[in-house]
Design a protein around this motif. Structure first.
Motif, PDB file in Angstrom:
ATOM      1  N   THR A   1     -45.149 -34.525 -17.079  1.00  0.00           N
ATOM      2  CA  THR A   1     -43.729 -34.268 -17.308  1.00  0.00           C
ATOM      3  C   THR A   1     -43.037 -35.547 -17.772  1.00  0.00           C
ATOM      4  N   ALA A   2     -43.377 -36.670 -17.139  1.00  0.00           N
ATOM      5  CA  ALA A   2     -42.826 -37.949 -17.596  1.00  0.00           C
ATOM      6  C   ALA A   2     -43.205 -38.180 -19.064  1.00  0.00           C
ATOM      7  N   ALA A   3     -44.439 -37.822 -19.418  1.00  0.00           N
ATOM      8  CA  ALA A   3     -44.895 -38.019 -20.797  1.00  0.00           C
ATOM      9  C   ALA A   3     -44.117 -37.137 -21.774  1.00  0.00           C
ATOM     10  N   ILE A   4     -43.857 -35.898 -21.370  1.00  0.00           N
ATOM     11  CA  ILE A   4     -43.114 -34.977 -22.252  1.00  0.00           C
ATOM     12  C   ILE A   4     -41.709 -35.530 -22.516  1.00  0.00           C
ATOM     13  N   TYR A   5     -41.023 -35.930 -21.443  1.00  0.00           N
ATOM     14  CA  TYR A   5     -39.660 -36.442 -21.597  1.00  0.00           C
ATOM     15  C   TYR A   5     -39.641 -37.754 -22.382  1.00  0.00           C
ATOM     16  N   ALA A   6     -40.547 -38.658 -22.042  1.00  0.00           N
ATOM     17  CA  ALA A   6     -40.554 -39.959 -22.707  1.00  0.00           C
ATOM     18  C   ALA A   6     -40.940 -39.814 -24.183  1.00  0.00           C
ATOM     19  N   ALA A   7     -41.885 -38.912 -24.447  1.00  0.00           N
ATOM     20  CA  ALA A   7     -42.319 -38.725 -25.833  1.00  0.00           C
ATOM     21  C   ALA A   7     -41.190 -38.122 -26.660  1.00  0.00           C
ATOM     22  N   ARG A   8     -40.475 -37.155 -26.078  1.00  0.00           N
ATOM     23  CA  ARG A   8     -39.372 -36.538 -26.816  1.00  0.00           C
ATOM     24  C   ARG A   8     -38.253 -37.541 -27.074  1.00  0.00           C
ATOM     25  N   ALA A   9     -38.172 -38.552 -26.192  1.00  0.00           N
ATOM     26  CA  ALA A   9     -37.153 -39.593 -26.391  1.00  0.00           C
ATOM     27  C   ALA A   9     -37.648 -40.665 -27.366  1.00  0.00           C
ATOM     28  N   GLY A  10     -38.849 -40.468 -27.906  1.00  0.00           N
ATOM     29  CA  GLY A  10     -39.341 -41.386 -28.932  1.00  0.00           C
ATOM     30  C   GLY A  10     -40.014 -42.641 -28.401  1.00  0.00           C
ATOM     31  N   LEU A  11     -40.392 -42.649 -27.111  1.00  0.00           N
ATOM     32  CA  LEU A  11     -40.985 -43.860 -26.533  1.00  0.00           C
ATOM     33  C   LEU A  11     -42.483 -43.976 -26.824  1.00  0.00           C
ATOM     34  N   LYS A  12     -43.059 -42.946 -27.416  1.00  0.00           N
ATOM     35  CA  LYS A  12     -44.507 -42.942 -27.734  1.00  0.00           C
ATOM     36  C   LYS A  12     -45.360 -43.440 -26.561  1.00  0.00           C
ATOM     37  N   PRO A  13     -45.266 -42.799 -25.412  1.00  0.00           N
ATOM     38  CA  PRO A  13     -45.985 -43.317 -24.236  1.00  0.00           C
ATOM     39  C   PRO A  13     -47.500 -43.172 -24.375  1.00  0.00           C
ATOM     40  N   LEU A  14     -48.183 -44.122 -23.747  1.00  0.00           N
ATOM     41  CA  LEU A  14     -49.633 -44.052 -23.611  1.00  0.00           C
ATOM     42  C   LEU A  14     -49.905 -43.581 -22.179  1.00  0.00           C
ATOM     43  N   VAL A  15     -50.702 -42.531 -22.029  1.00  0.00           N
ATOM     44  CA  VAL A  15     -50.973 -41.970 -20.707  1.00  0.00           C
ATOM     45  C   VAL A  15     -52.443 -42.171 -20.367  1.00  0.00           C
ATOM     46  N   PHE A  16     -52.710 -42.828 -19.240  1.00  0.00           N
ATOM     47  CA  PHE A  16     -54.081 -42.914 -18.746  1.00  0.00           C
ATOM     48  C   PHE A  16     -54.292 -41.793 -17.734  1.00  0.00           C
ATOM     49  N   ALA A  17     -55.179 -40.865 -18.091  1.00  0.00           N
ATOM     50  CA  ALA A  17     -55.328 -39.644 -17.286  1.00  0.00           C
ATOM     51  C   ALA A  17     -55.966 -39.916 -15.932  1.00  0.00           C
ATOM     52  N   GLY A  18     -56.792 -40.956 -15.830  1.00  0.00           N
ATOM     53  CA  GLY A  18     -57.329 -41.324 -14.521  1.00  0.00           C
ATOM     54  C   GLY A  18     -58.575 -40.560 -14.140  1.00  0.00           C
ATOM     55  N   PRO A  19     -59.105 -40.860 -12.939  1.00  0.00           N
ATOM     56  CA  PRO A  19     -60.376 -40.283 -12.520  1.00  0.00           C
ATOM     57  C   PRO A  19     -60.307 -38.781 -12.283  1.00  0.00           C
ATOM     58  N   GLN A  20     -59.142 -38.253 -11.974  1.00  0.00           N
ATOM     59  CA  GLN A  20     -59.011 -36.811 -11.778  1.00  0.00           C
ATOM     60  C   GLN A  20     -58.018 -36.262 -12.783  1.00  0.00           C
ATOM     61  N   LYS A  21     -58.483 -36.160 -13.996  1.00  0.00           N
ATOM     62  CA  LYS A  21     -57.642 -35.662 -15.078  1.00  0.00           C
ATOM     63  C   LYS A  21     -56.983 -34.338 -14.684  1.00  0.00           C
ATOM     64  N   GLY A  22     -55.658 -34.251 -14.833  1.00  0.00           N
ATOM     65  CA  GLY A  22     -54.967 -33.017 -14.461  1.00  0.00           C
ATOM     66  C   GLY A  22     -54.528 -32.981 -13.013  1.00  0.00           C
ATOM     67  N   GLY A  23     -55.078 -33.901 -12.204  1.00  0.00           N
ATOM     68  CA  GLY A  23     -54.620 -34.040 -10.822  1.00  0.00           C
ATOM     69  C   GLY A  23     -55.097 -32.931  -9.901  1.00  0.00           C
ATOM     70  N   GLN A  24     -54.402 -32.821  -8.781  1.00  0.00           N
ATOM     71  CA  GLN A  24     -54.860 -31.914  -7.719  1.00  0.00           C
ATOM     72  C   GLN A  24     -54.867 -30.445  -8.123  1.00  0.00           C
ATOM     73  N   LEU A  25     -54.034 -30.064  -9.087  1.00  0.00           N
ATOM     74  CA  LEU A  25     -54.000 -28.648  -9.474  1.00  0.00           C
ATOM     75  C   LEU A  25     -55.304 -28.201 -10.115  1.00  0.00           C
ATOM     76  N   MET A  26     -56.112 -29.163 -10.568  1.00  0.00           N
ATOM     77  CA  MET A  26     -57.402 -28.809 -11.150  1.00  0.00           C
ATOM     78  C   MET A  26     -58.341 -28.249 -10.090  1.00  0.00           C
ATOM     79  N   TRP A  27     -57.993 -28.461  -8.831  1.00  0.00           N
ATOM     80  CA  TRP A  27     -58.818 -27.990  -7.706  1.00  0.00           C
ATOM     81  C   TRP A  27     -58.356 -26.631  -7.184  1.00  0.00           C
ATOM     82  N   THR A  28     -57.339 -26.081  -7.799  1.00  0.00           N
ATOM     83  CA  THR A  28     -56.777 -24.833  -7.280  1.00  0.00           C
ATOM     84  C   THR A  28     -57.167 -23.684  -8.198  1.00  0.00           C
ATOM     85  N   THR A  29     -56.890 -22.483  -7.749  1.00  0.00           N
ATOM     86  CA  THR A  29     -57.040 -21.346  -8.659  1.00  0.00           C
ATOM     87  C   THR A  29     -55.648 -20.908  -9.079  1.00  0.00           C
TER      88      THR A  29
END
Lengths: 307, 105
Positions: free
Chosen positions: A17-45
């Motif tokens: 969400t931070a990336a969406i807002y920052a990108a729309r504001a033209g900040l061209k953010p670089l996002v490091f997805a990390g060891p668990q890409k997508g975070g905890q929701l990737m573990w849910t159904t």
């Protein structure tokens, strides 16, 4: 070397969400997805409480959509993990392997990870009956007996999910009561397959070298120890914030990143925090997304004030 | 090289009788961590010529999963000359998986 205006560390609902807002504001953010890409929701159904999805949405699909939305506005998402950050001078330095990245501002959205019991046998039998993810592994316990350890919403959700597969689900609760929400408690208590046992702690995981066969448990009121047979142990005793990167560099309280009240600002100017790494209270996908938005807006404002 | 889609029928020939070490990924489409690891496996298969990569969909190959005592996914088995030389579970970084595999090459 090029200095980015913003680097975001983490790729859960907060980071994206931070990336969406920052990108729309033209900040061209670089996002490091990390060891668990997508975070905890990737573990849910199924996620049933995220607004905008009246029929529910699969956790991994929701995160995939968030990522695509961020990339549509030219956020650059990289599937690697950050090894080290240096906040002692400007621009900030983010080290990834032997590469260095420089940025004027950072958003820390590294989230939280499942906690383990830290008892003998637990590590040895991970993936061989010991699990922290019922949605991943419940499938393998069809017709078997399993144990869930924990007293919160996650424990209740896992136990209820496991009724689809397992024969009998025993929930061990350390204290005299469940902490989970009322509707989840009611749902679990209605299930004939779920047995909740209080004042009980697991001391050791027992196995035959191949897989889990039982547990050594203790009643913490009487001190009585006993062994029970089980095919699986699901550990859902909560989460710990992923603060390894920022320890000693940013202020923490109770292990969580501290932000100024009503803001996402951390103890270092130009560094903002979002999501579960700074939230000991709500820890929901939607609150993480909300705080990701706050961090992007705070960051954007801070960057423009500096210019 | 592309990743082999392993079945009960092809497992012996492709894995047990392979000349190179084989990394087998037990996975399912409904498992989030497996989805995270899928592109990692695909990437390593492209880059590494010294090993063979295969996937077993546990939904379709329940007997195969049972025979291998799979109780968690993703679970990775590394075979060398028909023998299991390493077994581990859970999502991990590409570099970590690669170095774990390289120990057996």
């Amino acid at each position: 070397m090029e200095t980015r205006r913003l680097i975001i560390i983490g790729s859960g609902p907060a980071g994206y969400t931070a990336a969406i807002y920052a990108a729309r504001a033209g900040l061209k953010p670089l996002v490091f997805a990390g060891p668990q890409k997508g975070g905890q929701l990737m573990w849910t159904t199924e996620v049933e409480n995220f607004p905008g999805f009246p029929d529910g949405v699969m956790g991994p699909e929701l995160m995939d959509r968030c990522r695509k939305q961020a990339e549509r506005f030219e956020a650059e998402v990289v599937d690697t993990s950050v090894d080290h950050i240096d906040l002692s001078h400007k621009p900030f330095v983010v080290k990834v392997g032997d590469q260095e990245h420089h940025a004027d501002s950072l958003i820390i959205a590294t989230g939280a990870s499942a906690k383990w019991l830290g008892i003998p046998g637990e590590e040895e039998y991970k993936g061989r009956g010991v699990s922290a993810c019922a949605t991943c592994d419940g499938f393998f316990f069809r017709g078997k007996n399993v144990v869930v350890v924990g007293a919160g919403d996650a424990a209740l959700e896992e136990a209820t999910f496991l009724t689809k597969f397992a024969n009998k689900i025993t929930v061990f609760v350390r204290s005299g009561e469940m902490r989970g929400s009322k509707p989840l408690q009611d749902r679990a208590k209605e299930e004939d397959k779920i047995h909740i046992i209080y004042f009980t702690e697991v001391k050791e995981v027992l196995g035959d070298g191949q897989k889990v066969t039982g547990l050594k448990i203790i009643n913490n009121q009487t001190g009585e120890e006993s062994e029970i047979a089980t095919d699986g142990l699901f550990v859902t005793i909560g989460h710990k914030p992923n603060t390894e990167l920022v320890e000693g560099k940013l202020d923490l309280t109770k292990g969580y990143l501290v932000t100024e009240p009503g803001s996402s600002k951390t103890s270092v100017e130009g560094v903002f925090a979002a999501g579960d790494v700074a939230d000991w209270k709500y820890r929901q996908a939607i609150t993480a997304a909300g705080s990701g938005c706050m961090a992007a807006l705070d960051c954007q404002r801070w960057l423009s004030e500096k210019e | 090289m592309s990743v082999l889609h392993l079945t009960k029928e092809s497992f012996d020939q492709s894995v047990l009788h392979a000349e190179k070490p084989v990394l087998v990924d037990f996975w399912a489409p409904w498992c989030g961590p497996c989805q995270m690891m899928s592109p990692v496996i695909d990437g390593l298969a492209e880059e590494m010529e010294t090993a063979v990569f295969g996937k077993v969909n546990v939904d379709e190959e329940q007997v195969l999963a049972q025979e291998h005592n799979i109780l968690s996914i993703p679970t990775f088995l590394i075979y060398k000359h028909g023998q299991v030389v390493d077994q581990f579970s859970g999502a991990m970084k590409k570099e970590d998986l690669q170095s774990r595999l390289e120990k057996h090459l």
